[in-house]
Write an enzyme that holds these catalytic residues in place. Structure first.
Site, PDB file in Angstrom:
ATOM      1  N   GLU A   1      12.586  66.842 -22.745  1.00 32.18           N
ATOM      2  CA  GLU A   1      11.810  67.732 -21.892  1.00 32.18           C
ATOM      3  C   GLU A   1      11.077  66.963 -20.786  1.00 32.18           C
ATOM      4  OE1 GLU A   1      11.330  71.097 -21.743  1.00 32.18           O
ATOM      5  OE2 GLU A   1      12.848  71.478 -23.283  1.00 32.18           O
TER       6      GLU A   1
ATOM      7  N   LYS B   1       4.143  64.245 -23.343  1.00 29.94           N
ATOM      8  CA  LYS B   1       5.159  63.316 -23.825  1.00 29.94           C
ATOM      9  C   LYS B   1       5.408  62.189 -22.822  1.00 29.94           C
ATOM     10  CE  LYS B   1       6.448  64.683 -27.942  1.00 29.94           C
ATOM     11  NZ  LYS B   1       6.396  63.776 -29.110  1.00 29.94           N
TER      12      LYS B   1
ATOM     13  N   TYR C   1       3.581  70.347 -22.669  1.00 31.10           N
ATOM     14  CA  TYR C   1       4.210  69.527 -23.718  1.00 31.10           C
ATOM     15  C   TYR C   1       4.905  68.324 -23.089  1.00 31.10           C
ATOM     16  CZ  TYR C   1       7.826  68.088 -27.040  1.00 31.10           C
ATOM     17  OH  TYR C   1       8.654  67.348 -27.850  1.00 31.10           O
TER      18      TYR C   1
ATOM     19  N   THR D   1       5.966  66.386 -42.452  1.00 37.13           N
ATOM     20  CA  THR D   1       6.337  67.703 -42.986  1.00 37.13           C
ATOM     21  C   THR D   1       7.352  68.429 -42.109  1.00 37.13           C
ATOM     22  OG1 THR D   1       4.490  68.799 -41.874  1.00 37.13           O
ATOM     23  CG2 THR D   1       4.106  68.007 -44.128  1.00 37.13           C
ATOM     24  N   GLY D   2       7.617  67.901 -40.927  1.00 35.37           N
ATOM     25  CA  GLY D   2       8.533  68.565 -40.013  1.00 35.37           C
ATOM     26  C   GLY D   2       9.992  68.289 -40.307  1.00 35.37           C
TER      27      GLY D   2
ATOM     28  N   SER E   1      10.845  62.843 -25.650  1.00 38.33           N
ATOM     29  CA  SER E   1      11.597  64.096 -25.583  1.00 38.33           C
ATOM     30  C   SER E   1      12.380  64.233 -24.287  1.00 38.33           C
ATOM     31  CB  SER E   1      10.620  65.274 -25.712  1.00 38.33           C
ATOM     32  OG  SER E   1      11.259  66.496 -25.400  1.00 38.33           O
TER      33      SER E   1
ATOM     34  N   SER F   1       4.871  70.705 -31.020  1.00 37.25           N
ATOM     35  CA  SER F   1       6.201  70.464 -30.477  1.00 37.25           C
ATOM     36  C   SER F   1       6.883  71.691 -29.875  1.00 37.25           C
ATOM     37  CB  SER F   1       7.108  69.878 -31.569  1.00 37.25           C
ATOM     38  OG  SER F   1       7.170  70.753 -32.684  1.00 37.25           O
TER      39      SER F   1
ATOM     40  N   ASP G   1      -4.909  62.951 -39.187  1.00 35.86           N
ATOM     41  CA  ASP G   1      -4.669  63.785 -38.011  1.00 35.86           C
ATOM     42  C   ASP G   1      -4.701  62.896 -36.779  1.00 35.86           C
ATOM     43  OD1 ASP G   1      -5.049  65.732 -35.827  1.00 35.86           O
ATOM     44  OD2 ASP G   1      -5.377  67.170 -37.447  1.00 35.86           O
ATOM     45  N   LEU G   2      -3.795  63.144 -35.830  1.00 37.08           N
ATOM     46  CA  LEU G   2      -3.767  62.353 -34.607  1.00 37.08           C
ATOM     47  C   LEU G   2      -4.999  62.585 -33.727  1.00 37.08           C
ATOM     48  CD1 LEU G   2      -0.033  62.440 -33.434  1.00 37.08           C
ATOM     49  CD2 LEU G   2      -1.252  60.626 -34.642  1.00 37.08           C
TER      50      LEU G   2
END
Length: 337
Positions: free
Chosen positions: A133, A159, A155, A11-12, A131, A90, A64-65
């Protein structure tokens, strides 16, 4: 034989672009959505309800994860040829407020998905959304696949965990598993809480007289910004290679939030300094000052390179938000970009 792909986070922004790409290529595409996402499928409406392409719609499944048994059931039921793990909490700033949840979904969630695949006894090709990041307090400029990670948020820490989990499953079990280290990538489908979309949406509203001020944090943070629609093609290309590997996907340019503001407001004839105010609430406890990625490996191995330049991306997003506002005010359905 038709290939089947499974996308988490469908959905993202990235999930919707990837689903479109795969359907155009003739895939049977399945997406996992959380029950909380039931009414958050606007980016997918054309794929889910519109005219069929290649005789197929996008097929959505609840999952769901955080639910390993549910993931195992879906993997066994769908038997995908390719799995793209794009689901995550995210938002970097939010991860400081919800560190445990972020770690569970963004970190442990990847392990649950990898284990579901391994225990199902099938061998799909696996893509992990890593990512930029992860580089955090950068150890080298520009960043490449060999630059050490120095995460600066929950976050980013999660990751990094997922990145090494994918490498471990690739080396331990022979899985065709790849990490896409994607630097910031934006589009008109970007969530409205992310700084780029927050800016372009505000530009449209300020120009229309519906908003007076825009409150932001660090304007001097520099990022490598590309166009999300192009970046999902790199994801697909990774899974078409003979072996799994890790790739930086970026533009090799860096621009500040301030530059983004200048172009966005300037595109509608406004000066951002008349409307933007700094709010300390939007500062992160630990800041990432600069990110810039070297995509040389992706260019050499995948034949991929960015096409949309920074200024063009900013203007594209502003025009989309101006149109979206106009369509909402006139009662028309907004055109997807």
């Amino acid at each position: 034989m038709t290939k089947k792909a499974l996308i988490t986070g469908v959905t993202g922004q990235d999930g919707s672009y990837l689903a479109e790409l795969l359907i155009e290529k003739g895939y049977e595409v399945h997406g996992i959505i959380r029950r909380a996402s039931t009414f958050n499928t606007g980016r997918l409406d054309e794929l889910y309800e519109g005219p069929q392409k290649h005789g197929r719609h996008l097929q959505l499944h609840y999952g769901d994860l955080s639910d390993g048994s549910g993931l195992s059931r879906l993997i066994a039921e769908i038997q995908p040829d390719e799995v793209y793990n794009l689901a995550a909490q995210s938002h970097v700033r939010v991860s400081f407020d919800a560190p445990e949840y972020t770690a569970d979904v963004d970190g442990t969630g990847t392990i649950r998905l990898l284990e579901s695949i391994r225990q199902a006894g099938i061998q799909p090709r696996f893509y992990q959304a890593s990512s930029s990041e992860m580089y955090g307090k950068v150890m080298a400029i520009p960043q490449t696949e060999t630059t050490p990670f120095y995460p600066r948020s929950p976050y980013a820490c999660a990751k990094v965990f997922s990145y090494w989990a994918v490498v471990n499953y690739r080396e331990s079990y022979g899985m065709h598993a790849s990490n896409g280290i994607l630097f910031n990538h934006e589009s008109p489908r970007r969530g409205e809480t992310f700084v780029t979309r927050k800016i372009t949406r505000a530009v449209a509203h300020i120009k229309a007289g519906l908003q007076k001020k825009l409150f932001l944090g660090n304007l001097d943070a520099k990022r490598d910004w590309g166009y999300a629609k192009e970046y999902v093609e790199a994801m697909w290309l990774m899974l078409q290679q003979p072996q799994g590997d890790d790739y930086v996907v970026a533009t090799n340019e860096t621009h500040s939030v301030r530059e983004f503001l200048e172009i966005a407001f300037g595109h509608v004839g406004l000066d951002y300094q008349d409307y933007v105010e700094i709010d300390p609430r939007y500062y992160r406890p630990a800041e990432v000052d600069i990110l810039i990625g070297d995509y040389a490996k992706a260019k050499e191995k995948l034949g991929w390179e960015p096409k949309t330049r920074f200024a063009d991306l900013v203007r594209l997003m502003v025009e989309a938000d101006v149109k979206l506002l106009h369509d909402h005010r006139s009662g028309n359905i907004a055109v997807r970009s």
